[in-house]
Design an enzyme around this catalytic site. Structure first.
Site: not given
Length: 387
Positions: A126, A175
């Site tokens: 996602a 991230d």
């Protein structure tokens, strides 16, 4: 993350390994507010941590054995020898925790094995950094159990090394740093060149706004070719312009830089996106620090247009979310993450959330698409020990 969830993961660990874990840790996924595909160009990013986490129950081993199990994958315990871990040898989910063990050992840290049981609420595919959450929770647990003394930014660099070299995905540092270092109620302004960070207050609820994540359920994979091609194109642009990275192309000098690139239209587009996106990050930081939060909405929409038209990593589903949300009264919207699927974010007044959500859902039905998953993104805590 509640104590009940930690207890559930610990109980399952006991069933799998016939012993209690030494502890339970959590690391979150992230949403990137602004700053897309700038991290591997030494630029600026601004993510914040989600309440969705990867949770790991872990016990230390001394015999060179690494045992891995995931509650989210239908399969048995996977057993590996830490001495035999080799980059690119595993294309499955175990590459992420195993890659962290490999990266720690490659860096000289004496990790002698572990039993690990993982469970995650970060939606995979996602664009919300489910893989980074797996890496960071593994790294934090091993850091604690083996008393390695590493801080969040160091763990993030090792996790990026694991994903770049072991998994084979050419991701930047954003991230992993977001998962390791974010704080509740804040967005993380990160300079990916020197890894300096500032926590920027970002409490939308206090100002009557909400940030929605719309998961299109179109899955993507960073390790496939398109992401790598974009990165190579950015590196080519920097080389042609004679700078170490596109971060070094000033926003005020963008037109002149594009003229120097001649008719290489693909590289021109990539350079234009990165340089303007860095400027958008700095603009959002200034607006938030000035207390003008609503004004970031148009900047988010600008970012989406750049990702769609210049970087060309959007898809029809993401464009549908953004266009529909803006038409329904949202303050701003854009795709977030690596692209080619995944999620979009939508900034809206609290009073408009229901109408915007309904409009997006109805647009997907009208287009014959799978219904998107919509949830509120609340800036949450970074990686931590639960018990």
């Amino acid at each position: 993350m509640s104590e009940a969830v930690a207890e559930t993961v610990a109980e399952r660990f006991g069933e799998l390994y016939a012993a209690a874990p030494d502890g339970v840790w959590a690391a979150p996924g992230r949403v990137n507010l602004i700053g897309e595909h700038t991290d591997y160009n030494d630029g600026f990013v601004m993510p914040f941590a989600l309440p969705h986490t990867a949770v790991a129950a872990v016990a230390r081993r001394e015999d060179g054995v690494l045992r891995l199990h995931s509650a989210d994958i239908d399969g048995p315990v996977v057993e590996l020898a830490v001495d035999a871990l080799v980059p690119a040898s595993d294309k499955g989910w175990t590459a992420y925790p195993a890659g962290v063990v490999w990266a720690l050992r490659e860096a000289g840290h004496a990790v002698t094995g572990a039993d690990i049981h993982l469970a995650s609420t970060v939606p995979p595919g996602a664009g919300l950094s489910s893989s980074a959450a797996l890496e960071v929770v593994t790294a934090l647990a091993l850091n604690d159990l083996f008393a390695l003394g590493l801080e969040g930014p160091q763990l993030a660099r090792l996790c990026r090394r694991a994903e770049n070299a072991y998994v084979g995905a050419p991701v930047g540092i954003m991230d992993q740093t977001a998962s390791a270092c974010c704080e509740p109620g804040h967005a993380l302004f990160l300079d990916t060149r020197d890894l300096s960070q500032r926590q920027i207050p970002f409490d939308l609820a206090a100002e009557g706004m909400r940030l929605l994540v719309v998961d299109t359920r179109v899955e993507h994979s960073h390790s496939e070719g398109e992401y790598g091609r974009r990165r190579a194109g950015c590196e080519k642009g920097a080389a042609l312009l004679g700078v170490p990275a596109l971060r070094d192309v000033p926003y005020e000098g963008l037109d002149a830089a594009l003229d120097r690139l001649g008719d290489d239209e693909e590289v021109r587009r990539l350079v234009r996106h990165v340089v303007t996106e860095d400027e958008r990050v700095e603009r959002v930081v200034s607006l938030l620090e000035a207390g003008d939060t609503r004004a970031i909405g148009p900047v988010l929409a600008e970012g989406h247009a750049s990702l769609r038209d210049d970087f060309r990593i959007s898809c029809p589903e993401l464009d549908l979310v953004v266009d529909t949300a803006l038409s329904a009264g949202a303050l701003g919207a854009r795709m977030t993450g690596g692209g080619f699927g995944g999620s979009a974010i939508v900034l809206a007044e609290e009073a408009d959330v229901a109408a915007v959500t309904k409009a997006v859902q109805e647009a997907f039905v009208a287009a014959g698409l799978t219904a998107p998953r919509v949830f509120e993104a609340v800036p949450s805590a970074g990686a931590r020990r639960l018990g």
